[in-house]
Design an enzyme around this catalytic site. Structure first.
Site, short mmCIF file in Angstrom:
data_model
loop_
_atom_site.label_atom_id
_atom_site.label_comp_id
_atom_site.label_asym_id
_atom_site.label_seq_id
_atom_site.Cartn_x
_atom_site.Cartn_y
_atom_site.Cartn_z
N GLU A 1 -119.97 37.38 121.58
CA GLU A 1 -120.70 38.47 120.93
C GLU A 1 -121.51 39.26 121.95
O GLU A 1 -121.53 40.49 121.94
CB GLU A 1 -121.62 37.90 119.86
CG GLU A 1 -120.88 37.20 118.72
CD GLU A 1 -121.77 36.34 117.85
OE1 GLU A 1 -121.40 36.11 116.69
OE2 GLU A 1 -122.82 35.87 118.34
N ASP B 1 -113.83 36.26 109.21
CA ASP B 1 -113.06 35.31 108.40
C ASP B 1 -113.62 35.27 106.99
O ASP B 1 -114.70 35.78 106.73
CB ASP B 1 -113.11 33.90 109.02
CG ASP B 1 -114.54 33.39 109.16
OD1 ASP B 1 -114.96 32.61 108.29
OD2 ASP B 1 -115.23 33.75 110.13
#
Length: 229
Positions: A13, A197
């Site tokens: 990230e 997800d």
């Protein structure tokens, strides 16, 4: 000059945003990697906290105490628990909740934290600013509750339960603890997440497959926000 602290749970990230910025300093503090730089008239401090609520809270307090930041951002990926969301969508948190905080034995509702409550509201100035930036740049987003807990939510049943109980759009493992520290320290904050997800008992595979693209999506969005501040 405004100083912004940005907390990342994972290196993937952080690296996605770091590639878009000019880093002037990088060093280790309390065994955590920190990166500093400037963009326009804004100073930024990036910190990789590690996964989980305690790591995120600790890193947030380090930014507040050692760098005197004006604002805290937390960006990264999350799992969707609403059927409104698809992989790659961005969620702009207007409220944060710790879905695994449970003192119901003492007649409090699930998620209630003493001296805090169940939900912590995002700072209105930052929320409105991010919405404006996203709208100006045609960045698709959803606004709503982000739920945090020290568990990677893989079961559809658990995801549905969190969605129903807290009206949450997505789940992750850091945001609400960052919100709690900022709330108690009176530092404005906001949490931005890209969906990697959804809980379908197969989401570990989905997570790995879409982690990089989801990190890049939220990093580009954050870059536009930094350019506006």
């Amino acid at each position: 000059m405004k100083k912004i602290g940005i907390v990342f749970a994972m290196n993937e990230e952080l690296e996605a945003l770091k590639q878009l910025l000019e880093i002037e300093k990088e060093y280790n503090i309390f065994e955590l990697m920190v990166y500093e730089g400037k963009i326009n008239n804004v100073e930024f401090v990036l910190i990789e906290s590690g996964v989980g609520k305690v790591n995120a809270a600790r890193s947030t307090q380090i930014l507040i105490d050692n760098f005197k930041v004006d604002y805290i951002f937390n960006i990264g990926v999350a799992g969707g628990v609403s059927d409104k969301l698809e992989v790659g969508d961005i969620v702009l948190g207007n409220k944060l909740v710790q879905h695994d905080f449970d003192i119901t034995a003492f007649d409090h509702e699930k998620g209630y934290i003493p001296k805090v409550g169940v939900y912590i509201d995002t700072d209105k100035y930052l929320f409105d600013l991010v919405k404006e930036v996203f709208n100006e740049n045609n960045i698709k987003f959803h606004e709503g509750v982000i739920a945090s807990g020290d568990i990677f939510c893989t079961e559809e049943k658990m995801g549905n339960k969190i969605n129903t109980k807290f009206n949450a759009l997505c789940v992750e493992m850091e945001g609400a603890s960052i919100a709690q520290v900022c709330h108690l320290c009176k530092v404005p904050f906001i949490i931005l997440r890209s969906i990697s997800d959804v809980p379908n008992n197969n989401n570990q595979i989905t997570y790995v497959e879409f982690l990089e693209s989801s990190c890049n999506i939220i990093a580009k969005a954050m870059f536009e926000v930094l350019n506006k501040m």
